[in-house]
Design a protein around this motif. Structure first.
Motif, mmCIF file in Angstrom:
data_model
loop_
_atom_site.group_PDB
_atom_site.id
_atom_site.type_symbol
_atom_site.label_atom_id
_atom_site.label_comp_id
_atom_site.label_asym_id
_atom_site.label_seq_id
_atom_site.Cartn_x
_atom_site.Cartn_y
_atom_site.Cartn_z
ATOM 1 N N ARG A 55 0.858 -1.202 0.000
ATOM 2 C CA ARG A 55 0.000 0.000 0.000
ATOM 3 C C ARG A 55 0.890 1.247 0.000
ATOM 4 N NH1 ARG A 55 -4.326 -0.425 4.710
ATOM 5 N NH2 ARG A 55 -5.469 0.973 3.304
ATOM 6 N N PRO A 56 1.625 1.491 -1.081
ATOM 7 C CA PRO A 56 2.595 2.593 -1.093
ATOM 8 C C PRO A 56 1.963 3.968 -0.897
ATOM 9 C CG PRO A 56 2.262 1.707 -3.311
ATOM 10 C CD PRO A 56 1.603 0.756 -2.359
ATOM 11 N N GLU A 57 0.748 4.174 -1.419
ATOM 12 C CA GLU A 57 0.121 5.502 -1.304
ATOM 13 C C GLU A 57 -0.211 5.821 0.158
ATOM 14 O OE1 GLU A 57 -1.328 3.489 -5.161
ATOM 15 O OE2 GLU A 57 -1.244 2.976 -3.034
ATOM 16 N N VAL A 58 -0.815 4.854 0.854
ATOM 17 C CA VAL A 58 -1.140 5.041 2.265
ATOM 18 C C VAL A 58 0.139 5.144 3.091
ATOM 19 C CG1 VAL A 58 -2.155 3.911 4.290
ATOM 20 C CG2 VAL A 58 -3.397 3.930 2.116
ATOM 21 N N ALA A 59 1.114 4.290 2.788
ATOM 22 C CA ALA A 59 2.389 4.310 3.514
ATOM 23 C C ALA A 59 3.086 5.654 3.357
ATOM 24 C CB ALA A 59 3.287 3.185 3.013
ATOM 25 N N ILE A 104 -5.166 5.707 13.895
ATOM 26 C CA ILE A 104 -6.244 5.988 12.948
ATOM 27 C C ILE A 104 -7.135 4.761 12.758
ATOM 28 C CG2 ILE A 104 -6.761 6.630 10.552
ATOM 29 C CD1 ILE A 104 -4.206 8.309 10.611
ATOM 30 N N GLY A 105 -6.527 3.579 12.775
ATOM 31 C CA GLY A 105 -7.298 2.336 12.702
ATOM 32 C C GLY A 105 -8.170 2.230 11.475
ATOM 33 N N ASP A 106 -9.478 2.028 11.704
ATOM 34 C CA ASP A 106 -10.404 1.846 10.577
ATOM 35 C C ASP A 106 -11.160 3.118 10.230
ATOM 36 O OD1 ASP A 106 -12.126 2.075 12.697
ATOM 37 O OD2 ASP A 106 -13.126 0.142 12.412
ATOM 38 N N ALA A 107 -10.573 4.268 10.616
ATOM 39 C CA ALA A 107 -11.241 5.551 10.329
ATOM 40 C C ALA A 107 -11.122 5.958 8.871
ATOM 41 C CB ALA A 107 -10.674 6.649 11.231
ATOM 42 N N GLY A 108 -10.285 5.255 8.100
ATOM 43 C CA GLY A 108 -10.227 5.488 6.670
ATOM 44 C C GLY A 108 -9.217 6.523 6.216
ATOM 45 N N SER A 109 -9.069 6.583 4.889
ATOM 46 C CA SER A 109 -8.046 7.453 4.306
ATOM 47 C C SER A 109 -8.366 8.927 4.474
ATOM 48 C CB SER A 109 -7.852 7.118 2.821
ATOM 49 O OG SER A 109 -9.062 7.324 2.107
ATOM 50 N N GLY A 110 -9.651 9.283 4.562
ATOM 51 C CA GLY A 110 -10.007 10.689 4.763
ATOM 52 C C GLY A 110 -9.439 11.220 6.065
ATOM 53 N N THR A 111 -9.573 10.411 7.114
ATOM 54 C CA THR A 111 -9.016 10.794 8.414
ATOM 55 C C THR A 111 -7.502 10.860 8.351
ATOM 56 O OG1 THR A 111 -10.884 9.780 9.559
ATOM 57 C CG2 THR A 111 -8.882 10.157 10.852
ATOM 58 N N LEU A 112 -6.885 9.898 7.648
ATOM 59 C CA LEU A 112 -5.430 9.897 7.496
ATOM 60 C C LEU A 112 -4.966 11.164 6.799
ATOM 61 C CD1 LEU A 112 -2.587 8.659 7.489
ATOM 62 C CD2 LEU A 112 -3.230 7.416 5.409
ATOM 63 N N LYS A 113 -5.656 11.582 5.762
ATOM 64 C CA LYS A 113 -5.253 12.770 5.018
ATOM 65 C C LYS A 113 -5.315 14.015 5.894
ATOM 66 C CE LYS A 113 -6.618 10.957 0.483
ATOM 67 N NZ LYS A 113 -7.539 11.103 -0.672
ATOM 68 N N ILE A 114 -6.391 14.138 6.662
ATOM 69 C CA ILE A 114 -6.524 15.310 7.534
ATOM 70 C C ILE A 114 -5.446 15.287 8.612
ATOM 71 C CG2 ILE A 114 -8.003 16.415 9.257
ATOM 72 C CD1 ILE A 114 -10.407 15.558 7.553
ATOM 73 N N PHE A 115 -5.196 14.104 9.186
ATOM 74 C CA PHE A 115 -4.146 13.973 10.200
ATOM 75 C C PHE A 115 -2.791 14.389 9.623
ATOM 76 C CE2 PHE A 115 -0.779 11.890 12.496
ATOM 77 C CZ PHE A 115 -1.188 11.866 13.817
ATOM 78 N N THR A 116 -2.492 13.899 8.421
ATOM 79 C CA THR A 116 -1.199 14.194 7.788
ATOM 80 C C THR A 116 -1.060 15.677 7.485
ATOM 81 O OG1 THR A 116 -1.127 11.986 6.802
ATOM 82 C CG2 THR A 116 0.277 13.664 5.809
ATOM 83 N N ALA A 117 -2.110 16.278 6.929
ATOM 84 C CA ALA A 117 -2.054 17.704 6.587
ATOM 85 C C ALA A 117 -1.865 18.563 7.831
ATOM 86 C CB ALA A 117 -3.323 18.108 5.843
ATOM 87 N N GLU A 118 -2.596 18.247 8.895
ATOM 88 C CA GLU A 118 -2.478 19.037 10.124
ATOM 89 C C GLU A 118 -1.095 18.879 10.748
ATOM 90 O OE1 GLU A 118 -5.762 17.768 12.536
ATOM 91 O OE2 GLU A 118 -7.195 19.094 11.518
#
Length: 358
Positions: A266-270, A291-305
């Protein structure tokens, strides 16, 4: 002539030596002189920052003597249209200083302003063969990236020019990734051959060591290629917080809601997890578990912040520097003056060794 060694054994040796150097930096960095830099093709992105720029600041702050080359001549090695070079140099200087490069402790200079550096290419070219240059894998990669089939003379001799960059100031430490090891080995060969042929065996030029980067590779937001402005997959250091959020929200991920750190599968998520980890000082695995099963939307917001918080001081400093371009070029002129003095001294000694002082 012995060709540069780029085998696995060569890499293992470089890695071992690099580990030893890191230990030396921690205990006593005196005697270490680092040369590194960038081609001025515009402002830098977070791939540059996490991959090399932040590490340069770390080495500078650790007490390693630091020389940074703005390689303006190298812009024309693989392209016919060079664009606004002065503007690109200004952007590069702005990012350097905003990231923490201190002109009181580091020397920043340009290729084109140091004639004696470039003149070293002539004796250095006498020390290498055409087949050695043609089989340099890094040069072949650059040729492919430029989309050209015929190699220009400047690109062919690029490793020799880089040797001149490193050796004019007697640099003995060059931070690189694994793909740049052939360039460093070519520089070591040139230094060794000069010492043997012209300096009577005296170690006038040091054989520089590669300091292998500990930073992970940051992919572009497409999750496939390295960050590149031409691909439009970058987050630039100069972007605002809102621009950064919008960019990262568009990053490619996958449909699996469970966030895991799997660089191969999963290179994009990694990649997003890596950016978040570099921004927070946490591990990618730890962030994925949170983040668990909160999905990629949550990951993106976490990463941006996380990224915006980490870059906030840099961006504030950058905004200040943009208001005073005169200061930026004043820093460059001072660095060019120091580089010229070093290059003239080296060239004078080279001419003496070669019997060309009349």
């Amino acid at each position: 002539m012995t060709a540069p060694n780029t085998t696995r054994t060569s890499y293992d040796t470089a890695q071992k030596r690099s580990d030893e150097i890191w230990s030396t930096i921690v205990s006593d960095p005196s005697g270490l002189r680092m040369l590194t830099g960038d081609r001025p093709t515009g402002a830098l992105h977070i791939g540059h920052y996490f991959g090399s720029l932040r590490n340069r600041v770390r080495l500078q702050d650790a007490g390693v003597e630091t020389w940074l080359i703005v390689a303006d001549y190298q812009v024309i090695t693989d392209r016919e249209v060079i664009g606004d070079i002065k503007g690109s140099v200004r952007e590069l200087l702005t990012d350097y200083l905003a990231a923490g490069i201190d002109p009181e402790r580091s020397t920043i200079f340009t290729h084109s302003a140091v004639p004696a550096l470039n003149q070293l290419m002539l004796p250095f070219l006498s020390l290498v063969t055409q087949p050695e240059l043609e089989r340099n894998p890094t040069v072949k990669t650059e040729l492919g990236a430029a989309g050209k089939s015929a190699m220009g003379g400047l690109l062919l001799t690029y490793p020799v020019h880089q040797a001149a960059d490193i050796l004019f100031c007697h640099g003995n430490l060059v931070p690189v990734g694994r793909d740049q090891l052939p360039h460093i080995e070519q520089t070591r060969v040139i230094a060794r051959r000069f010492n043997e042929r012209y300096a009577g065996g005296e170690e006038f030029f040091p054989e520089p060591d590669a300091l292998l980067s500990e930073a992970p590779t940051i992919l572009g937001l497409d999750g496939e290629h390295k960050m590149s402005k031409s691909r439009g997959n970058t987050v630039m250091l100069r972007m605002s917080a809102d621009e950064t959020l919008k960019k990262i929200k568009k990053a490619k991920t996958d449909s699996d809601r469970q966030i895991t750190f799997d660089p191969e599968g999963r290179p994009e998520v990694a990649n997003l997890l890596t950016i978040a980890a570099q921004s927070t000082g946490r591990t990618p695995e730890d962030i994925a578990a949170e983040i668990g099963d909160a999905g990629s939307g949550t990951l993106k917001i976490f990463t941006a912040e996380a990224l915006n918080e980490h870059l906030a001081p840099l961006r504030a400093r950058r905004a200040e520097l943009e208001q005073d371009p005169g200061y930026l070029f004043q820093v460059l002129r001072a660095g060019n003056e120091k580089a010229n003095a070093a290059a003239e001294e080296t060239l004078s000694k080279v001419r003496e060794y070669m019997g060309m002082v009349y």
